[in-house]
Design an enzyme around this catalytic site. Sequence first.
Site, PDB file in Angstrom:
ATOM      1  N   GLU A 117      27.943   1.407 -36.115  1.00  0.00           N
ATOM      2  CA  GLU A 117      28.856   1.152 -37.233  1.00  0.00           C
ATOM      3  C   GLU A 117      30.081   0.346 -36.815  1.00  0.00           C
ATOM      4  OE1 GLU A 117      28.950   4.920 -39.970  1.00  0.00           O
ATOM      5  OE2 GLU A 117      29.078   5.586 -37.889  1.00  0.00           O
ATOM      6  N   ASP A 149      29.999   0.828 -42.998  1.00  0.00           N
ATOM      7  CA  ASP A 149      31.155   0.685 -42.112  1.00  0.00           C
ATOM      8  C   ASP A 149      31.035  -0.533 -41.209  1.00  0.00           C
ATOM      9  OD1 ASP A 149      33.113   2.546 -42.734  1.00  0.00           O
ATOM     10  OD2 ASP A 149      32.111   4.159 -41.668  1.00  0.00           O
ATOM     11  N   CYS A 197      20.604   2.798 -42.523  1.00  0.00           N
ATOM     12  CA  CYS A 197      20.784   3.858 -43.510  1.00  0.00           C
ATOM     13  C   CYS A 197      21.944   3.602 -44.468  1.00  0.00           C
ATOM     14  CB  CYS A 197      20.977   5.202 -42.814  1.00  0.00           C
ATOM     15  SG  CYS A 197      22.472   5.309 -41.795  1.00  0.00           S
ATOM     16  N   HIS A 242      33.617   6.031 -51.108  1.00  0.00           N
ATOM     17  CA  HIS A 242      32.707   7.146 -50.818  1.00  0.00           C
ATOM     18  C   HIS A 242      32.365   7.965 -52.061  1.00  0.00           C
ATOM     19  CE1 HIS A 242      33.428   6.860 -46.326  1.00  0.00           C
ATOM     20  NE2 HIS A 242      32.133   7.013 -46.430  1.00  0.00           N
TER      21      HIS A 242
END
Length: 469
Positions: free
Chosen positions: A325, A349, A396, A83
Amino acid sequence: HNDIRARMSQVTDPYLRERIHDLDDLANRLLGHLIGEAEPTAGMPLPEEVILVARSMGPAQLLDYDYSRLRGVVLEEGSHTAHVAIVARALDIPAVGNAKDVLSKVEPGDPLIVDGDNAQVFIRPGEDARRAFVESLRAREERKAVYASLRDLPAVTLDGQSISIKINAGLPIDLRLLDDSGADGIGLYRTELLFMVAADFPGVEAQRRLYADILDKAQDKPVIFRTLDVGGDKVLPYWQRSAEENPAMGWRAIRVSLDRPDILRQQLRALIRAAASRELRLMFPMIAEVAEFKAARAWLDKELKWEKELGFPPPSKFSVGAMLEVPSLVLQLPALLKQVDFISVGSNDLFQFLFASDRGNPQLSERYDLLSPLVLTLLRSVAEQCRAAGTPVSLCGDMASRPLEAMALIGAGFRDLSVTPSSVGPIKAMIRSLSVLALCEYMNSLYDLDQHDTRQKLGSFAQEHGVII
């Protein structure tokens, strides 16, 4: 701390080893408080241009720095899919992870070259390397100028297919990039970044002000807010949580919100008030079954009713979606499509869970390919089911930000992509040089292959058909 760190580094589970970064983040913040500096890095004077080199770092720690002066981030640990690397790229800062022993080789003030595109770091580069890099930067600036010239042109393919390009955002600075890039809107606004940089849980009014400011600056462009998505490697430094053996699959995102409904209700209340008399678009993250979406939606309905009773003006219209996800939700997609206004595929994810592959583990980050026949078949199925149900679908994740992968997504049926701001130009250039009909016909031959990936085949298609990737 060093003793615990040493023991954690010997853990065989790669995801648990990655949690060393969270420990470092918390330890550094605690040290700052003990010596009287609540935010030890935030006030540090930085040179005009600086490259940050560290052993590890969490996303919240990165945001403590004046990122307008950061020109690169180099980490000994972690991978390009962690991240912190994703947040760095969102800020258009080159980031390289898994740079072994870099701290022992770099001295403060050393000149560095950070090539985020190719995951390379050059320490004290010679004159030839500098000239080559300057030439590379010049070529990059020329490409950026070409992309800038496309800013006001539509993202329409050669055969007339219109593709929506939105951006992923999470910081106020991203709103300037929305206008500069010419994107159609914000397809993912990460609301958790506000929580990660705050000293404590933001209250309703603090959240309302931020969300209202985002909607004001976006003007008539759509903004899709994702409700709080914390957990895993997204740590809130002021929130004490018990240790988990596998945080990526543990108590995070919508699970936290449903188990702690006050957090969810406050955020929903702030979003409703911010969108007074305007359209509100929001989505819930990491939905694993339809029942979770229905439970979250029920809280939204209660807050809408409560706000109306209090006399607050409601949104003029609202759309509520779910992030796809978790692979289990794919099996319930027909039932989910009856409940949602839209679907947003979170590829980061989704494919981490699909392949049981920790995206923060550098040993696995390149093992499975997003352009495998398996992934493309799954995505085509999702797009076809959404189209049949008349439900808008977008993607996204990081996958949409790379031209070759974005081309494959279009071939699989996606017409709405949300990308990093710096990727809008390259993706639009690809779209405007593409024939969707020819691509779809070609990709029909790829879905049933038993190969590891289709990357070379898709690259050859792009080269033969003049697609700019």
